[in-house]
Write a protein that holds these residues in place. Structure first.
Motif, short mmCIF file in Angstrom:
data_model
loop_
_atom_site.label_atom_id
_atom_site.label_comp_id
_atom_site.label_asym_id
_atom_site.label_seq_id
_atom_site.Cartn_x
_atom_site.Cartn_y
_atom_site.Cartn_z
N THR A 139 0.85 -1.21 0.00
CA THR A 139 0.00 0.00 0.00
C THR A 139 0.88 1.25 0.00
O THR A 139 1.81 1.33 0.83
CB THR A 139 -0.90 0.01 1.23
N GLN A 141 0.75 5.58 -0.23
CA GLN A 141 -0.08 6.78 -0.09
C GLN A 141 0.50 7.92 -0.94
O GLN A 141 1.69 8.23 -0.82
CB GLN A 141 -0.16 7.22 1.39
N ARG A 202 -8.04 13.31 -5.59
CA ARG A 202 -8.58 12.35 -4.64
C ARG A 202 -10.11 12.25 -4.77
O ARG A 202 -10.67 11.17 -4.56
CB ARG A 202 -8.21 12.79 -3.21
N ASN A 205 -10.50 9.96 -7.89
CA ASN A 205 -9.92 8.62 -7.74
C ASN A 205 -9.21 8.55 -6.37
O ASN A 205 -8.07 9.01 -6.22
CB ASN A 205 -8.91 8.31 -8.83
N ALA A 206 -9.86 8.00 -5.43
CA ALA A 206 -9.26 7.88 -4.10
C ALA A 206 -8.23 6.73 -4.03
O ALA A 206 -7.31 6.77 -3.21
CB ALA A 206 -10.34 7.67 -3.06
N GLU A 207 -8.38 5.73 -4.86
CA GLU A 207 -7.46 4.59 -4.87
C GLU A 207 -7.14 4.18 -6.28
O GLU A 207 -8.02 4.27 -7.17
CB GLU A 207 -8.06 3.38 -4.12
N LYS A 209 -5.29 0.79 -8.16
CA LYS A 209 -4.75 -0.57 -8.00
C LYS A 209 -3.88 -0.92 -9.20
O LYS A 209 -4.32 -0.79 -10.33
CB LYS A 209 -5.86 -1.59 -7.84
N LEU A 229 -1.49 -1.07 -3.98
CA LEU A 229 -2.68 -0.26 -3.71
C LEU A 229 -2.22 1.17 -3.39
O LEU A 229 -1.48 1.37 -2.41
CB LEU A 229 -3.47 -0.84 -2.54
N LYS A 231 -3.18 4.86 -2.32
CA LYS A 231 -4.21 5.69 -1.70
C LYS A 231 -3.84 7.17 -1.89
O LYS A 231 -2.72 7.57 -1.57
CB LYS A 231 -4.32 5.38 -0.21
N LEU A 233 -3.93 10.90 -0.95
CA LEU A 233 -4.13 11.69 0.25
C LEU A 233 -4.15 13.19 -0.09
O LEU A 233 -3.58 13.65 -1.07
CB LEU A 233 -3.00 11.41 1.26
#
Length: 831
Positions: A139, A141, A202, A205-207, A209, A229, A231, A233
């Protein structure tokens, strides 16, 4: 072996070259083969027997075998066809890890005669390990304010294979926001960066993959994946940055705990809490690395935390994250590459494999006793090892291959001198300071039958009384053998010979184990004075060795024969004789002479005569010579004397107990005119013969005494010279001392000229007994017979009277005599 590709011509050429390559490798002292890892059981590796020049028929008789240190039974040889094949699973990564070179070293040992060959089998890598990422999911950020072309480092995959099989390529799944940037640094390692190609929002598209795929260069290709992943911010849009992305550090492997490795200094363009940085190790850092290093979250100092060992791991890579305290927090990354420097901290290891123990003491020079191998976990000059042996041992080390030696025999062995050697092998590396280690082994020397049994003396003299009981023990022979076990097991036997018409074995026997010599039958001194024979001692070795010893058995006389009257002379064997004596004879006239002999010898054969009581006045009229046997008148005859006189003469020897014989003499007194002519003539002839015999005896005695006196004087002078030369041994000189025995009837001796010793009392032993003829006059005119003195120590039979030349030594008054071998423990016998 790898498969051959290409056309038929290429394959034929390669096949033709293979024998020449194998021959070149065998000539160089080592065979080289190669085999792929994970090969199945029974996979062909090489025709090892053929390449070593060994015949298939001799593999089993010569004990052909293959040994591999710390490799178990990965490879095996078929003794029927001499083919080296794969015996169990070979995992290159388990054997050698990431090392570029991976080989299995084999020792091929062939006995009878012993030969050692070294074979190196290279294990080739195959693509059996897929790329592996540290985690399967990651993950990340990203702030929405990140600028285009912002880069985020990714941990690449690792592949346990080597070479092309470990050459990785990466591919990122399609995305409109990110693409993958792969950089290769100067150490041929790759750095992966996830690069922002389009600004993030954000709210839209908050995430994000992504799928990162790593593919190796093997055939067939293997792949590994990791799910990423991202994320998105908001807010804090400046991340901490390092002055450089990679820090390179070198440390000695013996660096103490707490040593500073590097001090990091990251910066953040933000202000306030968003610029306060906290340092930490990345989650990608392995647990092993975490135990070796620690980081101060505030200062950014990285220090050692555990012991470092170059032999366990040569390098470490530490991923560090610098995170600010903004909301959300932003972070920067750097990598510290730590390389360890080897020091000489490992002692050499020595291994000894015994092959031929125990070693025969007649082993040839150059015989291989054991194999020695050494190793050192250090590298470079610190891992170079030399070997040496303890001094003053009959062995030496011969180098057969790198770090392999043979312990061979360098000089001749003698088990009787040294039966066991302690061999210490010292291995010393070339580091500074140098480290060393030792290994010891005990080399036992096996006995061979190279020593014959030996007797303490080449000859022994034994004295045995006659009339011994059958089976009597007369002596014990003993031989020693310097060898061991059955080679030192001694057995005894007679050396058969003939004694006249009989075999020696009918007289004596010897016990095979104890060496005791027994007389099988009673011995008779009168028949056999000296029994000389040999006893053989042989060991139980193969071939057996032996030696002989000579035994001289002297049969000592016992008084077992009574005196016997002679059939000739004045008194015959019948024991009774008539004699006419004229009344006109004067005192001292010899009337008759009794002659007797004794079959014994020495003191037992010394005869004395005495007149027993009889009727009338015969005791006062006649007397008998104590040692001559002559019957003579004691006075002149007169008319009052009886006409017929009966004299009983007792002949007695000097044995214990004494044996006797008797003779009867009938004396008739006649007037001169009454004597018959024939009888008178006979009497006169007898008296004339007796007088002549007496005269001859007197002259003979005088001659013998003269010669004996001269001999005594010579021997006394010789003895004085010998005793003056060796004053410390006066009782029994080193030469041939003289022992003179005397009594009232003369002096005599016995000389054997042999090694037996005869001693009396408590003084040192004397070797010989010399004898002389009687020195006393014993004619008819002797006034009286003289008796031997009571303090006489030795008595024997005079030479002029003796019939048999035998000897016997006796000390009167319950004394002792000493006969036999001076080494014998039983040398005193009481008579």
């Amino acid at each position: 072996m790898p498969s051959l590709r290409g056309g038929p011509d290429v394959r034929q050429c390669l096949l033709l070259l293979l024998p020449f390559l194998a021959a070149w490798e065998a000539g160089s002292g080592q065979l080289h083969y190669s085999v792929p890892e994970e090969a199945k059981h029974g996979t062909f590796v090489g025709r090892i027997a053929q390449d070593l020049g060994l015949e298939l028929a001799e593999l089993v008789p010569r004990l052909f075998r293959v040994a591999s240190k710390d490799r178990g039974d990965l490879l095996e040889v078929n003794l029927q066809n001499g083919i080296l094949f794969v015996n169990s699973r070979i995992d290159r990564e388990a054997l050698c890890g990431r090392s570029e070179e991976c080989s299995i070293h084999l020792e091929v040992i062939v006995d009878r005669p012993l030969q050692v060959f070294h074979v190196e089998v290279e294990v080739r890598d195959i693509n059996d390990n897929p790329p592996v990422f540290p985690t399967t999911e990651k993950t990340i950020q990203f702030h929405e304010s990140r600028l285009l072309d912002s880069r985020f480092p990714l941990e690449g995959a690792s592949d346990a294979d080597i070479g092309a099989n470990a050459l990785l390529s990466y591919k990122l799944s399609s995305s409109e926001f990110f693409f993958l940037d792969v950089q290769t640094n100067d150490e041929l390692s790759q750095s992966l960066f996830l690069v922002l190609g389009k600004s993030l929002d954000r709210e839209e598209n908050a995430e994000v993959k992504l799928l990162l795929v790593a593919t190796d260069g093997g055939k067939p290709e293997l792949t590994g994946t990791v799910q990423i992943l991202i994320k998105v911010l908001d807010v804090n849009d400046n991340e901490p940055t390092f002055p450089q992305s990679v820090y390179k550090v070198q440390l000695l492997e013996n660096t103490a705990n707490g040593t500073l490795v590097v001090k990091l200094n990251a910066s953040d363009a933000d202000e306030g809490s968003n610029s306060e940085i906290v340092y930490s190790l990345s989650s990608d850092v392995s647990s092993t690395t975490r135990t070796k290093f620690q980081i101060d979250p505030t200062s950014g100092e990285i220090r050692t935390n555990g012991g470092l060992d170059y032999e366990e791991r040569t390098a470490y890579e530490i991923q560090v994250i610098a995170s600010d305290k903004g909301t959300p927090s932003m972070s920067g990354h750097c990598k510290i590459s730590v390389k360890l420097v080897d020091i000489n901290d490992n002692t050499p290891e020595v291994s000894i494999t015994s092959l031929s123990l125990p070693v025969q003491e007649n082993a040839p020079l150059g015989a291989v006793i054991a194999l020695v191998s050494v190793s050192d976990r250090d590298s470079g000059i610190n891992g170079q090892v030399t070997c040496s042996l303890t001094p003053h041992v009959p062995f030496k080390l011969v180098s057969t291959f790198k770090n392999y030696y043979s312990l061979v025999l360098d000089s001749a062995l003698d088990r009787e001198t040294t039966a066991d050697y302690k061999v210490v092998v010292t291995a010393r590396d070339r580091g500074s300071p140098s480290l060393w280690a030792t290994a010891s082994m005990s080399v036992e020397v096996a006995d061979v039958n190279d020593n014959a049994p030996a007797f303490a003396h080449p000859e022994y003299t034994v004295f045995v009384k006659e009339n011994n009981p059958p089976g009597a023990h007369i002596f014990t022979v003993s031989a020693t053998d310097a060898d061991a076990q059955e080679n030192a097991l001694v057995s005894y036997s007679l050396v058969e010979q003939r004694l006249g018409e009989r075999l020696l074995s009918s007289f004596v026997s010897v016990h095979a184990e104890s060496g005791k010599v027994f007389a099988l039958q009673p011995l008779d001194h009168e028949e056999l004075e000296l029994l000389q024979f040999q006893v053989s001692a042989r060991d139980a070795g193969v071939p057996a060795l032996g030696s002989n010893v000579t035994l001289q058995v002297f049969v000592l006389d016992e008084n077992d024969n009574a005196p016997v009257l002679l059939s000739h002379g004045a008194v015959g064997a019948g024991g009774t004789v008539s004699q006419f004596v004229s009344r006109s004879v004067v005192s001292g006239h010899v009337v008759a002479k009794v002659r007797a002999i004794d079959a014994d010898s020495g003191y037992n054969a010394w005869l004395s005569y005495e007149l027993q009581s009889s009727a009338g006045n015969s005791r006062s009229l006649f007397r008998v010579g104590l040692y001559t046997g002559e019957i003579s008148t004691t006075r002149s005859l007169d008319e009052a004397d009886a006409l017929h006189q009966r004299l009983l003469v007792l002949v007695r020897d000097h044995g214990e107990p004494a044996l006797t014989a008797t003779a009867t003499v009938l004396v008739s007194l006649i007037e001169n005119s009454q004597a018959p002519k024939a009888s008178s003539k006979t009497l006169v002839d007898a008296i004339g013969r007796e007088a002549s015999l007496v005269d001859v005896n007197v002259y003979l005695i005088i001659a013998i005494c003269a010669v004996s006196s001269l001999l005594v004087l010579t021997l006394l002078l010789y003895t004085a010279l010998r005793c003056s030369a060796t004053p410390t041994d006066r009782a029994c000189a080193a030469g041939k001392p003289v022992l003179v025995c005397s009594s009232a009837v003369g002096t005599w001796s016995y000389s054997q000229q042999r090694r037996q010793r005869v001693c009396s009392g408590e003084g040192p032993p004397k070797t010989d007994l010399m004898a002389f003829s009687p020195s006393l006059s014993q004619g008819p005119e002797s006034a009286e017979e003289r008796q031997p003195p009571l303090d006489s120590e030795y008595v024997a039979k005079p030479l002029d009277v003796a019939v048999h030349h035998r000897f016997l030594h006796k000390k009167k008054h319950s004394g002792f005599y000493t006969l036999g071998d001076p080494l014998s423990s039983q040398s005193q016998t009481k008579w």
